[in-house]
Design a protein around this motif. Structure first.
Motif, short mmCIF file in Angstrom:
data_model
loop_
_atom_site.label_atom_id
_atom_site.label_comp_id
_atom_site.label_asym_id
_atom_site.label_seq_id
_atom_site.Cartn_x
_atom_site.Cartn_y
_atom_site.Cartn_z
N CYS A 194 -6.93 0.75 -0.73
CA CYS A 194 -5.76 -0.40 -0.32
C CYS A 194 -4.90 -0.06 0.98
CB CYS A 194 -4.43 0.09 -1.78
SG CYS A 194 -5.21 -0.34 -3.19
N ILE A 195 -4.78 0.95 1.51
CA ILE A 195 -4.30 1.24 2.80
C ILE A 195 -4.92 0.65 3.91
CG2 ILE A 195 -4.76 3.46 3.22
CD1 ILE A 195 -1.74 1.81 4.54
N PRO B 98 -5.59 4.21 -3.56
CA PRO B 98 -4.66 4.03 -2.67
C PRO B 98 -5.24 3.83 -1.21
CG PRO B 98 -3.85 5.55 -4.11
CD PRO B 98 -5.17 5.35 -4.54
N ALA C 147 0.79 -1.26 -0.08
CA ALA C 147 -0.11 -0.16 0.04
C ALA C 147 1.01 1.27 0.22
CB ALA C 147 -1.05 -0.19 0.97
#
Length: 542
Positions: free
Chosen positions: A189-190, A186, A11
């Motif tokens: 994703c994190i 993102p 990530a």
């Protein structure tokens, strides 16, 4: 177990590539002047460099690596979430603003969310820099005794996935045009990586806070201050722990030697129980080394100023150049990929070549020369950037594009590739050489703090670039001349600014060489004095 932790690193890669395009977001969507946009990004980059030192201290004294990693991951999630929500379409209905990517669609709420997001992302980045590798190392140490084929396979899979995540970040993110998705992917994703990391909490090996070596420095300073008016002992071997000190004795900052002075009015056991009043000679000498290297480390501040160009002005130059190679359109993130590759592999090439020429002295000679090489490469980067920018401005004027900042310039963007590669080589050479240099003088734990202090200096350099641009702009206006920094890049003279940075780099290199000669001369002189004292003691005994 390792895969769960590695998801955070994957990530991080996506976030790094997304944040690298922040300069374009500020100039295209917010319509800010490129110098103002660069100032915002440089403050953000400066914070990501300054904060890891303090985060490391908190992790070592209070939280431990697991809780620091969890805290920073949550900050990452919140920061990326706020950044996504700060884009105009996301909260347009709630805030009553329009949803297009125009500056009039960005209200006070979006401004607050954006700046809060940068602060939280800086905290997340600093926490991951501090604890991600350390926590993974703790798990590896615990797993060495129980190594299995499954763990080896998972490690290989992790490396393969890391490669593919980089490919997706380079080739996928640039083609996502809506900025809400560019930052939103993102963010997801994190968030998913943090949940996966938490799912393995029962399987991790936990190592609590072990104490910080910065506390040792504070103890030495406090102990020396408490004995400020005490006299130095006639015999240096009367200092506490003198016979067990593995570090060479130094003759500067002798006032700190009083931290190891044993007082005659108290028993040794009583004084040893209060570590804030009595320190060993080893602790005193380690503190002296740290303080002694601070002036030399400050000379590294220019490298932070130089590295800030890769996130700001280099990207702004590339934005309106020709991105096509034949019928293929090249994404800008490919330059960040080249930058990362140069940062990774150029130091390995240098230390491999230096091993052939330096032989057994590679460990002591190569780091010192490597730092000088990074400064020379920095000067070459500035020269290259100045030459390319002069050529770009010539093309702009010859095609009548001075007043058309948004028009495509008929010049290949690959003219900028050498300066990106050189900039990556500069950062990689400096980081690896500085790590090897500090490793000569400090224990691994102290070496970690010195590297983080180098990050602080690097961060100060990024923030200092704002001051340098302001000062250079004001000085260039004297005599009725136009400032080197105008509202648009086409009307500015970035090439002159790059030549200015080249001169600073040359001065910085000379200062570093002079300081290295001074350190070497002082060490030789101190060694000669110690030898003469030891020989005089032997004569007296005879």
């Amino acid at each position: 177990m390792f895969t769960r932790i590695q998801t955070l690193a994957w990530a991080d890669i996506l976030i790094a590539y997304a944040m690298w395009m922040l300069m374009i977001y500020l100039t295209d969507v917010w319509k800010l002047a490129f110098t103002y946009s660069a100032g915002i990004i440089n403050v953000y980059m400066g914070l990501t460099g300054i904060m890891p030192l303090f985060m490391q201290f908190i992790a070592d004294t209070v939280m431990g690596n697991y809780w620091m990693l969890l805290f920073s991951s949550l900050a990452y999630c919140a920061g990326m979430g706020f950044l996504t929500m700060s884009t105009p379409p996301v909260l347009s209905k709630l805030t009553g603003t329009c949803g297009s990517y125009e500056p009039e669609c960005i209200g006070d709420t979006q401004h607050i969310l954006f700046y809060a997001a940068l602060a939280l992302i800086a905290v997340g980045t600093a926490g991951h820099v501090t604890s991600l590798a350390s926590f993974l190392g703790e798990q590896l140490m615990d797993a060495i005794e129980n190594i299995s084929t499954r763990s080896i396979i998972s490690a290989y899979i992790g490396n393969i996935v890391t490669f593919f995540v980089s490919v997706v970040a380079v080739l996928g993110l640039p083609y996502i045009k809506p900025w809400s998705l560019h930052f939103g992917i993102p963010t997801i994703c994190i968030l998913v990586a943090t949940i996966i990391f938490l799912s393995g909490s029962r399987t991790y090996a936990y190592v609590g806070p072990q104490g910080s070596h910065l506390t040792m420095v504070l103890r030495v300073l406090v102990a020396a201050a408490s004995k400020l008016f005490r006299r130095h002992p006639a015999d240096r071997y009367q200092l506490h722990g003198m016979s067990d000190c593995p570090l060479p004795r130094t003759r500067f900052l002798r006032c700190l030697d009083k931290a190891a002075l044993v007082l005659p009015d108290q028993s040794l056991e009583q004084q040893q129980n209060n570590r804030w009043r009595l320190c060993t000679v080893t602790e005193v000498e380690a503190t002296k080394l740290i303080i002694d290297l601070i002036p030399m480390a400050i000379s590294f501040i220019f490298l932070g100023l130089l590295s800030s160009l890769g996130y700001t002005y280099f990207i702004e130059q590339a934005k309106n150049m020709n991105h096509k190679v034949g019928s293929l359109t090249i994404p800008l993130t490919i330059f960040f990929w080249f930058y990362i590759q140069a940062k990774m592999y150029f130091p390995a090439l240098y230390f491999g070549v230096s091993g052939l020429f330096c032989g057994f002295n590679t460990r002591t000679v190569a780091p010192v020369i490597g730092i000088m090489v990074s400064m020379v490469l920095g000067a070459l980067c500035c020269v290259t950037a100045a030459k390319v920018e002069s050529h770009r401005l010539h093309v702009v004027k010859s095609h009548g594009l001075l007043d058309k900042p948004d028009e495509r310039i008929p010049l290949s963007v690959f003219w900028l590739l050498p300066q990106f590669i050189l900039l990556g080589a500069v950062e990689g050479m400096f980081e690896i050489s500085a790590a090897a240099f500090f490793d000569l003088y400090f224990t691994p734990a102290l070496n970690r703090y010195m590297l983080l202090f180098g990050c602080v200096v690097h961060g100060l350099g990024c923030i200092g670039s704002i001051l340098s641009v302001y000062a250079v702009g004001k000085v260039s206006e004297r005599g009725g001349m136009p400032s080197w920094f105008q509202d648009t890049l086409n009307k500015s003279r970035l090439d002159n600014y790059y030549w200015f940075l080249c001169c600073l780099c040359a001065i910085n290199l000379v200062m570093y060489v002079v300081m290295r000669f001074w350190y070497a001369w002082r060490s030789t002189d101190a060694q000669d004095q110690d030898d003469s004292e030891d020989s005089s003691c032997c004569c007296c005994c005879c």
